[in-house]
Motif scaffolding. Structure first.
Motif, PDB file in Angstrom:
ATOM      1  N   ASP A 136     141.843  36.114  23.177  1.00  0.00           N
ATOM      2  CA  ASP A 136     141.626  37.398  22.501  1.00  0.00           C
ATOM      3  C   ASP A 136     142.929  38.080  22.111  1.00  0.00           C
ATOM      4  OD1 ASP A 136     138.793  37.443  22.559  1.00  0.00           O
ATOM      5  OD2 ASP A 136     138.828  38.050  24.661  1.00  0.00           O
ATOM      6  N   THR A 139     144.373  36.092  18.333  1.00  0.00           N
ATOM      7  CA  THR A 139     143.368  35.481  17.463  1.00  0.00           C
ATOM      8  C   THR A 139     143.929  35.110  16.094  1.00  0.00           C
ATOM      9  OG1 THR A 139     142.585  37.622  16.602  1.00  0.00           O
ATOM     10  CG2 THR A 139     141.521  36.777  18.592  1.00  0.00           C
ATOM     11  N   ASP A 143     143.343  31.465  15.332  1.00  0.00           N
ATOM     12  CA  ASP A 143     142.197  31.225  14.455  1.00  0.00           C
ATOM     13  C   ASP A 143     142.361  31.762  13.037  1.00  0.00           C
ATOM     14  OD1 ASP A 143     140.595  29.977  16.470  1.00  0.00           O
ATOM     15  OD2 ASP A 143     140.239  31.947  17.349  1.00  0.00           O
ATOM     16  N   GLU A 363     134.433  31.314  22.261  1.00  0.00           N
ATOM     17  CA  GLU A 363     135.599  30.900  21.474  1.00  0.00           C
ATOM     18  C   GLU A 363     135.184  30.333  20.110  1.00  0.00           C
ATOM     19  OE1 GLU A 363     138.421  31.558  22.806  1.00  0.00           O
ATOM     20  OE2 GLU A 363     138.045  31.629  24.973  1.00  0.00           O
ATOM     21  N   THR A 364     136.137  30.234  19.214  1.00  0.00           N
ATOM     22  CA  THR A 364     135.877  29.636  17.906  1.00  0.00           C
ATOM     23  C   THR A 364     135.444  28.180  18.059  1.00  0.00           C
ATOM     24  OG1 THR A 364     137.431  31.080  16.738  1.00  0.00           O
ATOM     25  CG2 THR A 364     136.936  28.952  15.709  1.00  0.00           C
ATOM     26  N   ARG A 372     135.688  32.869  15.737  1.00  0.00           N
ATOM     27  CA  ARG A 372     135.421  33.582  16.981  1.00  0.00           C
ATOM     28  C   ARG A 372     133.964  33.376  17.404  1.00  0.00           C
ATOM     29  NH1 ARG A 372     139.241  33.246  19.736  1.00  0.00           N
ATOM     30  NH2 ARG A 372     138.680  35.017  21.053  1.00  0.00           N
ATOM     31  N   GLU A 418     131.881  39.232  18.293  1.00  0.00           N
ATOM     32  CA  GLU A 418     133.219  39.721  17.972  1.00  0.00           C
ATOM     33  C   GLU A 418     133.360  39.964  16.476  1.00  0.00           C
ATOM     34  OE1 GLU A 418     137.961  38.577  18.369  1.00  0.00           O
ATOM     35  OE2 GLU A 418     136.458  37.330  19.369  1.00  0.00           O
TER      36      GLU A 418
END
Length: 559
Positions: A136, A139, A143, A363-364, A372, A418
């Motif tokens: 987190d 990110t 990602d 998680e992604t 996410r 998220e």
């Protein structure tokens, strides 16, 4: 995590032992005898808002010997006199002052995502206290979405551990994110949790009981949970943690003062761009409290609103708004809920609402069309809230009554999705004014494609779990939960409002200590993270005081 002894916890925070041990739930003598400062006194710290961030910070700073005054717009709650086992009768726990909502996906305000009074929204939260994951905090790097924090998970980990001991938190060993244990064993499972576990395990989804800030057993003078089912209406027995009972009593015992029913309307800044105190309204009269350090802990609507109301010659566009960051990147979590009907009685209210959780989808997942993820938990709405699920399907009249008569056969799960931070999701000042003549907040919110895809996936997953558990019918409702962001922390002033220590870039002795500083929100309830950040901020402020005026103090930002 090894459980500290009661003596260890009491040495750090005696709040649970400062509460009465008899039938009363409030230490009235402690409140009556708390230290009182004159308005002419320049106190070390004035704190605006006594919720998760403000309450924790006050307790920490009062223990260092600092003179601390906390101001809260709402009352100093008394669980015996003020809280009732009734949904409608508990509405005054929410912040119901007027606000304007706008955008393509306006967010309803005034219930589950706002609080009023000492203790803040943790008075009526469900008690769910998960940590954020290490991912987190970066990110964007990981990602390509959201933002990177100027701190990492490891910077916050010791404060997570400390607050989990002080609340305390009960739950099973946690396998997700940074795997860890909790101080207390998990709460017993109720019917809703049993249904969730059955369906999830049938699909190969891992679940865990907890974590909830409700001791599994007695803690100090706080009793165990009695499973009355009204966690969201204020815990009558003080089993559920909130700053009102977990940190405020210790703050008062160490010399802090709390002034309830005081609406702060301006942070006052001098010509050198230093905060010198705040003005506030109580009983229709404006007052001024001088302070060497100002801390704003009003959360994600009222904190940016207060900064915007505090504009001056030095800050024509609002306090700390030199780079147009105040009020922006405000986030809500997508919180779709799904109810399932079972032949056997469930009686979902007979346990803390978040009994069982899963962060399997947090998680992604590169195989999915969104970035996410989401977390799952039981939610157990009481009848009035449950009726909103039913009416959202278009059921009225006799059909609605039939669904309500069947309430005990339903189980309800919820997701926390998220949703991503976006500059255009923001708090600004509206043309409308409140009862004090102050412009109210206008909160504009619009979802992006990633948000919608994530929300749909979370709803579908819940439906699959309930059906796998044996539900004969499901109904779904899309909704929002939690507010964070609006004055985010960043590496520099062009990207945020405060630095890694929650100190404002523009005013060196002004700190923001609440959920407004979160750059991203994860799929976790934010209360524990807000308290951990407050504990970290307090420790760093105390260190600056003890080290004899380091750089932050020389610039006017220390105690």
């Amino acid at each position: 995590m090894s459980r500290l002894s009661d003596a260890d916890v009491r040495a750090r925070n005696a709040s649970a032992w400062l509460l009465p041990s008899g039938d009363e739930r409030t230490n009235h003598r402690l409140r009556a005898d708390m230290r009182r400062y004159d308005e002419s006194d320049e106190v070390d710290v004035v704190v605006v808002g006594c919720g998760a961030g403000g309450g924790t910070l006050m307790q920490r700073l009062a223990r260092t010997g600092a003179s601390v005054v906390g101001l809260d717009a709402g009352p100093f709650w008394d669980p015996d006199a003020d809280w009732v086992s009734d949904e409608a009768g508990s509405h005054r726990l929410y912040w119901t002052e007027p606000r304007v909502i706008s955008g393509s996906d306006p967010v309803p305000l005034g219930s589950n995502n706002s609080g009023r009074g000492v203790g803040g929204s943790m008075i009526h939260y469900a008690g769910y206290t998960p940590r954020f994951h290490p991912s987190d905090f970066h990110t964007f790097s990981l990602d390509g979405v959201g933002a990177d924090w100027p701190i990492a998970y490891q910077d916050l980990k010791p404060y997570y551990q400390a607050i989990e001991q002080e609340l305390p938190v009960s739950g099973q060993s946690w396998p997700w994110g940074d795997p860890h244990d909790y101080p207390y064993s998990p709460q017993p499972l109720g019917g809703n949790g049993q249904m969730f576990v059955r369906g999830a395990h049938a699909l190969g989804v891992t679940t865990k009981v907890g974590p909830v800030a409700i001791a599994n057993g007695r803690f100090g003078n706080r009793p165990h949970c009695i499973y009355r089912g009204f966690c969201l209406q204020g815990c009558k027995v003080n089993a559920k943690a909130s700053p009102l009972i977990t940190h405020i009593p210790d703050a008062l015992a160490h010399g802090a003062e709390i002034r309830p029913n005081c609406m702060v309307n301006r942070v006052v800044v001098d010509g050198r761009r230093r905060a010198i105190g705040v003005t506030y309204i109580t009983g229709g009269v404006e007052h001024f409290q001088a302070a060497r350090l100002v801390v704003v802990s009003g959360y994600s609507i009222e904190t940016p609103r207060l900064l915007l109301l505090s504009g001056s010659k030095e800050f024509p566009d609002g306090l700390c708004n030199d780079h147009g960051q105040v009020g922006h990147y405000l986030m809500v979590q997508g919180a779709p809920q799904v109810a399932g009907r079972f032949d056997a009685e469930v009686r979902m209210y007979k346990a803390p609402p978040p009994e069982v959780s899963s962060e399997e989808f947090y998680e992604t997942d590169p195989t999915k069309p969104y970035k996410r993820g989401f977390a799952l938990q039981t939610v157990s709405p009481l009848p009035i809230t449950y009726s909103e699920h039913v009416s959202a399907q278009g059921h009225w009249g006799e059909a609605l009554r039939e669904y309500m008569r069947d309430y005990n056969h339903w189980a309800v799960t919820g997701a926390l999705c998220e949703f991503l931070p976006r500059y255009e999701n923001a708090v600004t000042l509206a043309a409308e004014t409140d009862r004090n003549g102050l412009p109210v907040a206008n909160f504009s919110y619009s979802m992006c494609d990633n948000d919608r895809a994530l929300e749909d996936a979370a709803q579908h997953t819940q439906e699959e779990i309930l059906k796998a558990a044996g539900a004969t019918e499901t109904i779904a409702v899309k909704r929002y939960a939690h507010l964070v962001g609006g004055c985010r922390m960043a590496a520099d002033a062009t990207q945020g409002v405060v630095d890694a220590d929650q100190r404002s870039f523009a005013v060196p002795n002004l700190y923001l200590v609440d959920g407004s500083v979160l750059p991203t929100q994860g799929s976790a309830n934010p209360a524990l993270t807000i308290m951990a950040l407050a504990a970290r901020c307090a420790e760093r402020l105390a260190a600056s005081r003890n080290q004899g005026a380091p750089a932050a103090t020389r610039a006017g930002g220390g105690l």
